[in-house]
Design an enzyme around this catalytic site. Structure first.
Site, short mmCIF file in Angstrom:
data_model
loop_
_atom_site.label_atom_id
_atom_site.label_comp_id
_atom_site.label_asym_id
_atom_site.label_seq_id
_atom_site.Cartn_x
_atom_site.Cartn_y
_atom_site.Cartn_z
N SER A 152 32.89 57.44 85.18
CA SER A 152 34.36 57.69 85.24
C SER A 152 34.70 58.15 83.74
O SER A 152 33.95 59.07 83.34
CB SER A 152 34.82 56.15 85.33
OG SER A 152 36.27 55.88 85.28
N TYR A 166 42.58 64.47 87.11
CA TYR A 166 41.19 63.83 86.92
C TYR A 166 41.27 62.32 86.43
O TYR A 166 40.24 61.72 86.98
CB TYR A 166 40.63 64.76 85.42
CG TYR A 166 39.47 64.34 84.66
CD1 TYR A 166 38.39 64.49 85.28
CD2 TYR A 166 39.62 63.44 83.69
CE1 TYR A 166 37.19 64.42 84.43
CE2 TYR A 166 38.31 63.33 82.96
CZ TYR A 166 37.33 63.80 83.40
OH TYR A 166 35.95 63.50 82.91
N LYS A 170 38.95 59.90 88.22
CA LYS A 170 37.91 58.85 87.59
C LYS A 170 38.22 57.36 87.56
O LYS A 170 37.34 56.54 87.52
CB LYS A 170 38.17 59.47 86.13
CG LYS A 170 37.38 60.67 85.70
CD LYS A 170 36.16 60.74 86.24
CE LYS A 170 35.11 61.67 85.71
NZ LYS A 170 33.89 61.81 86.19
P1 NAI Z 1 29.42 69.62 81.90
O1 NAI Z 1 30.54 70.71 82.60
O2 NAI Z 1 28.47 70.04 80.93
O3 NAI Z 1 28.38 69.24 83.12
C1 NAI Z 1 28.87 69.12 84.50
C2 NAI Z 1 27.91 69.64 85.65
O4 NAI Z 1 28.47 69.29 86.91
C3 NAI Z 1 27.71 71.03 85.19
O5 NAI Z 1 26.36 71.47 84.99
C4 NAI Z 1 28.36 71.40 86.93
O6 NAI Z 1 27.44 72.72 87.04
C5 NAI Z 1 27.77 70.27 87.46
N1 NAI Z 1 28.90 70.55 88.82
C6 NAI Z 1 29.94 70.71 88.80
N2 NAI Z 1 30.69 70.61 89.98
C7 NAI Z 1 29.57 70.43 90.78
C8 NAI Z 1 29.46 70.31 92.20
N3 NAI Z 1 30.51 70.23 93.12
N4 NAI Z 1 28.21 69.80 92.57
C9 NAI Z 1 27.13 69.82 91.75
N5 NAI Z 1 27.28 70.00 90.41
C10 NAI Z 1 28.57 70.10 89.98
O7 NAI Z 1 30.24 68.40 81.55
P2 NAI Z 1 29.91 66.92 80.93
O8 NAI Z 1 30.66 66.68 79.78
O9 NAI Z 1 28.22 67.03 80.97
O10 NAI Z 1 30.16 65.98 82.19
C11 NAI Z 1 29.46 65.18 82.81
C12 NAI Z 1 30.30 64.05 83.44
O11 NAI Z 1 30.84 63.27 82.34
C13 NAI Z 1 31.46 64.47 84.36
O12 NAI Z 1 31.55 63.80 85.48
C14 NAI Z 1 32.70 64.28 83.43
O13 NAI Z 1 33.87 64.25 84.04
C15 NAI Z 1 32.09 63.19 82.64
N6 NAI Z 1 33.05 62.83 81.28
C16 NAI Z 1 32.61 63.70 80.29
C17 NAI Z 1 33.13 63.24 79.03
C18 NAI Z 1 32.75 64.09 77.99
O14 NAI Z 1 33.27 63.75 76.68
N7 NAI Z 1 32.10 65.02 77.86
C19 NAI Z 1 34.14 62.30 78.92
C20 NAI Z 1 34.38 61.54 80.02
C21 NAI Z 1 33.83 61.72 81.23
#
Ligand code: NAI
Length: 284
Positions: A152, A166, A170
Site C-alpha cells: 500500500s 494512486y 493503495k
Molecule cells: P519502481 O518503479 O522502482 O518499481 C516498480 C516495478 O514494478 C518496476 O520494476 C516495474 O517495471 C514493475 N511493474 C510496473 N508495472 C508492472 C506490471 N503491470 N506487471 C509487472 N511489473 C510491473 O518503484 P518502487 O518505488 O520500487 O515501488 C515498489 C512498490 O512500492 C510500488 O507498489 C509502489 O507503489 C510502492 N510504494 C513506493 C514508495 C516509495 O517511496 N518508493 C512509497 C509508497 C509505495
C-alpha cells in the site's frame, strides 16, 4: 540456516527499486525466488524489457541462490495465472507472495483523465487481485499455509496531493488485505500490508528526495528486512497488520475507531444540531 530455507517466494515488480531489494533479501535467507517484472517505464508506458527481471535473477544465482524470471503483467487474470505457472514450473510450489509491482500517473483530480485512473488502478488494485487469487487458491489447496504481503502507501492510507488515482488504489489494497487476512486464517495464510518509503525511480523527482543525504537515508534496501520478518515464522501471530517502513523506521499503522458518542433516546436518532453539540466527544 536461513529464516526461509526451503521456501519459494514470488515478488512482483522485482526488476528494480524496492522489489529487487525484497527479492535479494528473501533469497539471502534461503528462499527460492520467482522474479516477476514486465520491465516497463515508471508510468507504465513503453516497451517491456525482460532484462530487468533476468538481471535480478542472475544476481541471486551469482550469490549462490536459486531464481527464475517471469515477465507477465500483474494487471490481468491471465498474467496472474502465468506468474503462478512459472513458479510451479521452476520450483513446484509457492509459500510467499509479495505484491509490489507499481506505476504512477500523478494528476490532480480536476485534470485527471479516465486512462490515468484506469491504468493506475489496473496495475495496483486489480493487479493485487489478479496475482493473489490464483496463488491464494494454490496455497489453500496445498494446505501448508502461506504468506501474502501487499504494498500500500501512505498516499492511500493518509492522503497525498495529486494522487487520487494512486491513493484510491493503495487504500483499496489495504481493504482487500484486511478482508483476505480473515479469509486466510482457516488455511494459515497470513496477510500483511506494507506502506514503504524509499528513494527509487518512482519517487526520485519528489522535492523530499533532492539531497544526497535524504537519498542515502531512504535507501530501498532498508524496507526489505521487514518483509523477510513478516514472511518468516517470526511473524506467525501478526496476520492482518499494516506497517510503515522506510529510512530506518518501522511503525504499525492502524485504522482506529474512537469511543464516540451514543444516543439512547429517540431510538438513537440524532438531530444535526445534537451532533454539533457532541462533536468533541465524537471526534475524541
Ligand atoms: P519502481 O518503479 O522502482 O518499481 C516498480 C516495478 O514494478 C518496476 O520494476 C516495474 O517495471 C514493475 N511493474 C510496473 N508495472 C508492472 C506490471 N503491470 N506487471 C509487472 N511489473 C510491473 O518503484 P518502487 O518505488 O520500487 O515501488 C515498489 C512498490 O512500492 C510500488 O507498489 C509502489 O507503489 C510502492 N510504494 C513506493 C514508495 C516509495 O517511496 N518508493 C512509497 C509508497 C509505495
Amino acid at each position: 540456516m536461513g529464516l526461509l530455507d526451503g521456501k519459494v517466494a514470488i515478488v512482483t515488480g522485482a526488476g528494480g527499486g524496492i522489489g529487487r531489494e525484497h527479492a535479494l533479501a528473501l533469497a539471502a535467507e534461503g528462499a527460492k525466488l520467482l522474479i516477476n517484472d514486465l520491465g516497463g517505464t515508471r508510468d507504465g508506458s513503453g516497451v517491456g524489457s525482460q532484462r530487468m527481471a533476468d538481471h535480478v535473477a542472475e544476481e541471486i544465482r551469482a550469490a549462490g541462490g536459486e531464481a527464475a524470471a517471469n515477465y507477465d503483467s500483474v494487471a490481468t487474470i491471465a498474467g496472474g495465472q502465468n506468474i503462478l505457472k512459472s513458479a510451479l514450473a521452476a520450483f513446484g510450489k509457492v509459500d510467499i507472495l509479495v505484491n509490489n509491482a507499481g506505476i504512477l500517473r500523478d494528476k490532480t483530480l480536476s485534470k485527471m483523465e479516465e486512462e490515468q485512473w484506469d491504468i493506475v488502478n489496473a496495475v495496483h488494485l486489480k493487479g493485487t487481485f489478479c496475482v493473489t487469487q490464483p496463488i491464494f487458491n494454490h496455497m489453500r489447496e496445498r494446505g501448508e499455509g502461506g504468506v501474502i504481503i501487499n504494498t500500500s502507501s501512505t498516499s492511500g492510507l493518509e492522503g497525498n496531493f495529486g494522487q487520487c488515482n494512486y491513493g484510491a488504489a493503495k487504500a483499496g489494497i489495504w481493504g482487500f488485505s484486511r478482508c483476505l487476512a480473515l479469509e486466510g486464517k482457516k488455511s494459515n495464510i497470513r496477510v500483511f500490508v506494507l506502506a514503504p518509503v524509499a528513494h527509487t525511480r518512482l519517487t526520485e523527482d519528489l522535492p523530499f528526495f533532492q539531497t544526497e543525504e535524504t537519498k542515502a537515508r531512504m535507501d530501498p534496501k532498508l524496507v526489505s528486512p521487514l518483509v523477510v520478518f513478516l514472511a518468516s515464522e517470526l511473524a506467525k501471530d501478526l496476520t492482518g497488520r499494516t506497517f510503515f517502513v522506510g529510512g530506518g523506521t518501522i511503525a504499525e499503522m492502524k485504522m482506529v475507531r474512537g469511543e464516540g458518542a451514543t444516543k439512547k433516546e429517540n431510538g438513537g436518532l440524532w438531530t444535526p444540531r445534537e451532533i454539533a453539540q457532541s462533536i468533541d466527544k465524537i471526534l475524541a
